[in-house]
Write a protein that holds these residues in place. Structure first.
Motif, PDB file in Angstrom:
ATOM      1  N   LEU A  46      54.036  54.373  69.486  1.00 34.70           N
ATOM      2  CA  LEU A  46      53.329  53.542  68.566  1.00 34.70           C
ATOM      3  C   LEU A  46      52.912  52.462  69.289  1.00 34.70           C
ATOM      4  O   LEU A  46      53.605  51.632  70.032  1.00 34.70           O
ATOM      5  N   GLY A  47      51.806  51.862  68.558  1.00 35.63           N
ATOM      6  CA  GLY A  47      51.009  50.647  69.251  1.00 35.63           C
ATOM      7  C   GLY A  47      50.280  50.179  68.123  1.00 35.63           C
ATOM      8  O   GLY A  47      49.963  50.798  66.926  1.00 35.63           O
ATOM      9  N   SER A  48      49.585  48.905  68.533  1.00 36.90           N
ATOM     10  CA  SER A  48      48.505  48.396  67.682  1.00 36.90           C
ATOM     11  C   SER A  48      47.391  47.894  68.684  1.00 36.90           C
ATOM     12  O   SER A  48      47.419  47.956  69.906  1.00 36.90           O
ATOM     13  N   ALA A  49      46.158  47.946  68.081  1.00 40.10           N
ATOM     14  CA  ALA A  49      44.937  47.569  69.046  1.00 40.10           C
ATOM     15  C   ALA A  49      44.040  46.932  68.051  1.00 40.10           C
ATOM     16  O   ALA A  49      43.914  47.298  66.682  1.00 40.10           O
ATOM     17  N   VAL A  50      43.306  46.248  68.600  1.00 41.83           N
ATOM     18  CA  VAL A  50      41.737  45.708  68.132  1.00 41.83           C
ATOM     19  C   VAL A  50      40.584  45.933  68.796  1.00 41.83           C
ATOM     20  O   VAL A  50      40.854  45.685  70.174  1.00 41.83           O
ATOM     21  N   CYS A  51      39.566  46.624  68.559  1.00 42.24           N
ATOM     22  CA  CYS A  51      38.472  46.839  69.636  1.00 42.24           C
ATOM     23  C   CYS A  51      37.206  46.121  68.943  1.00 42.24           C
ATOM     24  O   CYS A  51      36.801  46.610  67.769  1.00 42.24           O
ATOM     25  N   ALA A  54      43.830  48.486  64.214  1.00 42.72           N
ATOM     26  CA  ALA A  54      45.071  49.755  63.975  1.00 42.72           C
ATOM     27  C   ALA A  54      46.344  48.927  63.866  1.00 42.72           C
ATOM     28  O   ALA A  54      46.859  48.600  65.113  1.00 42.72           O
ATOM     29  N   GLY A  55      46.698  48.357  62.867  1.00 43.07           N
ATOM     30  CA  GLY A  55      48.226  47.502  62.811  1.00 43.07           C
ATOM     31  C   GLY A  55      48.087  46.411  63.611  1.00 43.07           C
ATOM     32  O   GLY A  55      49.279  46.014  64.092  1.00 43.07           O
ATOM     33  N   ASP A  89      39.913  48.756  56.856  1.00 42.89           N
ATOM     34  CA  ASP A  89      41.030  49.578  56.745  1.00 42.89           C
ATOM     35  C   ASP A  89      41.529  49.976  58.104  1.00 42.89           C
ATOM     36  O   ASP A  89      40.774  50.148  59.110  1.00 42.89           O
ATOM     37  N   GLY A  90      42.802  50.180  58.293  1.00 42.64           N
ATOM     38  CA  GLY A  90      43.243  50.840  59.420  1.00 42.64           C
ATOM     39  C   GLY A  90      44.683  50.966  59.483  1.00 42.64           C
ATOM     40  O   GLY A  90      45.472  50.204  58.478  1.00 42.64           O
ATOM     41  N   VAL A  91      45.436  51.923  60.052  1.00 41.76           N
ATOM     42  CA  VAL A  91      46.795  52.077  60.149  1.00 41.76           C
ATOM     43  C   VAL A  91      47.352  51.974  61.676  1.00 41.76           C
ATOM     44  O   VAL A  91      46.510  51.541  62.470  1.00 41.76           O
ATOM     45  N   LEU A  92      48.661  52.246  61.824  1.00 43.58           N
ATOM     46  CA  LEU A  92      49.276  51.915  63.245  1.00 43.58           C
ATOM     47  C   LEU A  92      48.933  53.092  63.955  1.00 43.58           C
ATOM     48  O   LEU A  92      48.708  54.062  63.622  1.00 43.58           O
ATOM     49  N   LEU A  93      48.576  52.881  65.328  1.00 44.19           N
ATOM     50  CA  LEU A  93      48.311  53.619  66.145  1.00 44.19           C
ATOM     51  C   LEU A  93      49.364  54.690  66.422  1.00 44.19           C
ATOM     52  O   LEU A  93      50.214  54.324  66.567  1.00 44.19           O
ATOM     53  N   GLY A  94      48.948  56.071  66.387  1.00 43.12           N
ATOM     54  CA  GLY A  94      49.986  56.956  66.740  1.00 43.12           C
ATOM     55  C   GLY A  94      50.827  57.166  65.540  1.00 43.12           C
ATOM     56  O   GLY A  94      51.820  58.132  65.437  1.00 43.12           O
ATOM     57  N   ALA A  95      50.634  56.913  64.356  1.00 41.89           N
ATOM     58  CA  ALA A  95      51.390  56.748  63.202  1.00 41.89           C
ATOM     59  C   ALA A  95      51.020  58.147  62.393  1.00 41.89           C
ATOM     60  O   ALA A  95      51.749  58.865  61.652  1.00 41.89           O
ATOM     61  N   THR A  96      49.954  58.314  62.283  1.00 45.92           N
ATOM     62  CA  THR A  96      49.014  59.155  61.179  1.00 45.92           C
ATOM     63  C   THR A  96      48.095  60.084  61.766  1.00 45.92           C
ATOM     64  O   THR A  96      46.973  59.475  62.496  1.00 45.92           O
TER      65      THR A  96
END
Length: 468
Positions: free
Chosen positions: A341-346, A361-362, A381-388
């Motif tokens: 799990l992780g988070s990112a902004v691109c 993403a989170g 809108d965004g969710v946690l990477l690897g979560a869903t």
């Protein structure tokens, strides 16, 4: 050990029972206190090297207190008679046997042993005690020279004996014996006899080895952690681009971004995690800016971060927009053997029109500083990477101006604060950041404010200033 002045000196009188009983009571109270602390200690049943080492030390302390209790009781009660048919066995779990004593008369070649010594040396109590010449027959071959040297030094040079050797008892049982002795002098100062006390320290040495082994195991574990940390740092330094100065677009016009970035490591003894940043000129003239992190610590996470950073670059070079890139990145993490799990902004910055398109993403939203004030960009809108699996990520668009400062960061940048609290502290730097001329100056301001204090987490920060 008190020196014997002559062979005819009367035996010392045992101390009063009351004073020794008081010492026994104190010893037992201390043993109860240590046992209580041991039971309350964390890590009971854990296999971690530090917990094993602590348990071994507690056990050693309790065993030694138990043996001190037994030795004080022996001091109070006096030695067993030589003719005792069978001295009492030590208590279960004891590290030491009762102390045995012996005296060897050099004038008559007679030996006198206490009942405890028969048990320590594994001898039949009905047998005659061994003379000094016969004593080495019980000692293992490798240790006989040591015993001979100690006895010779005592008898010839009047040196006290204090050493250990191993004995082989009946049935092949090898025990370690600690011997302390002194010469007994006659009236003219010559050695008349030798007096010694002996105790079986086999279990004591075994327990001490257990403490040493667990300490060594802990040391090796710490060395392995430090080695892994150094490797993770080296890997991260090799992967993260050292952006400093202007990013120029020679084939796409004069518009530029001034960039600066830095990775801030956690305090000592904390493993490097999966925090990352990146900036990349794309083939269509746009610029990729990204920051993120993966959960966990160590080389494995750093390796996953390397894979992720390469995937982000590849997808961006293939033309993926930030929202689509996040969705594909989520699928990639979900498909790995050990998803993290992780988070990112691109972000993709388009020089024509100074347009910033971004998705998250989170992760903390980018911060925009303009004319002495700052704000967080309105988040899509965004969710946690690897979560869903199959998550859909929205993206937002922002038009920038010349002189605008964009700050991307991971959530651990401000020690002790996350989310909106961290963002507010960073936005409070707006007047100082606006007064800086370069991205490097802005980065230095942020690091001086939040990078010098002790931090529990690693962090990354990337600063981009719109030049034209």
């Amino acid at each position: 050990m008190p020196s014997h002045l002559s062979a005819d000196r009367p035996a010392a009188q045992p101390p009063g029972r009351g004073s020794v009983d008081a010492l026994i009571s104190q010893t037992r109270r201390l043993k109860g206190d240590v046992d209580a602390v041991r039971r309350d200690a964390a890590g009971e049943g854990s296999d971690h090297p530090r917990e094993r080492w602590q348990r071994a030390l507690y056990d050693l302390a309790l065993h030694q207190l138990s043996d001190l209790d037994e030795h004080l009781a022996q001091l109070r009660d006096g030695p067993l008679p030589t003719a005792a048919p069978e001295p009492p066995a030590p208590a279960q779990g004891s590290l030491l046997s009762r102390v045995g004593s012996a005296e060897w008369n050099l004038l008559t070649d007679e030996a006198s042993w206490s009942g405890e010594l028969y048990q320590i040396l594994g001898r039949d109590p009905a047998a005659s005690p061994l003379t000094l010449d016969e004593l080495p027959s019980l000692v293992v071959d490798e240790d006989r020279p040591k015993l001979t040297a100690m006895v010779t030094d005592c008898l010839v040079d009047a040196r006290p004996i204090d050493g250990e050797f191993r004995i082989a008892r009946r049935g092949g049982d090898v025990r370690t014996v600690h011997m302390m002795g002194e010469p007994v002098l006659d009236t003219d100062g010559s050695t008349a006899s030798m007096w010694a006390v002996l105790r079986d320290v086999s279990e004591l040495r075994r327990s001490q080895r257990a403490v040493s082994e667990t300490r060594d195991s802990l040391h090796h574990r710490q060395e392995a952690v430090r080695s892994e940390q150094r490797l993770a740092v080296e890997l991260q330094e090799a992967v993260l681009p050292p952006w400093r100065g202007s990013l120029r677009l020679p084939h796409r016009g004069p518009r530029t971004l001034d960039l600066a970035s830095q990775h801030l490591s956690a305090s000592a003894h904390t493993m490097i995690g999966g925090d990352w940043y990146d900036a990349l000129e794309l083939t269509d003239g746009e610029t990729l800016l990204s920051v993120g992190d993966l959960t966990g610590q160590g080389v494995g996470v750093t390796s996953n971060m390397t894979m992720l950073l390469g995937a982000v670059r590849g997808m961006a070079m293939a033309g993926a927009r930030p929202g689509q890139l996040m969705a594909w990145l989520n699928q990639l993490l979900d498909a790995t053997v050990q998803p993290a799990l992780g988070s990112a902004v691109c972000c993709r910055y388009r020089p024509a029109g100074r347009t910033l398109v971004w998705a998250q993403a989170g992760h903390p939203a980018p911060l925009l500083f303009r004319d002495g004030t700052g704000r967080a960009l309105n988040a899509p809108d965004g969710v946690l990477l690897g979560a869903t699996s199959g998550a859909v990520y929205g993206q937002a668009e922002e038009t920038l101006q010349v002189g605008d400062l964009l700050l991307l960061h991971t959530d651990g940048l401000v020690p002790g604060h996350t989310g909106s609290a961290a963002a507010n502290l960073l936005l409070g730097l707006a007047p100082r950041l606006t007064g800086n001329r370069t991205a490097e100056d802005c980065l230095r301001t942020v690091v001086e404010e939040f990078g010098a204090s002790e931090r529990e987490d690693n962090a990354c920060v990337l600063v981009a200033r719109v030049m034209s």
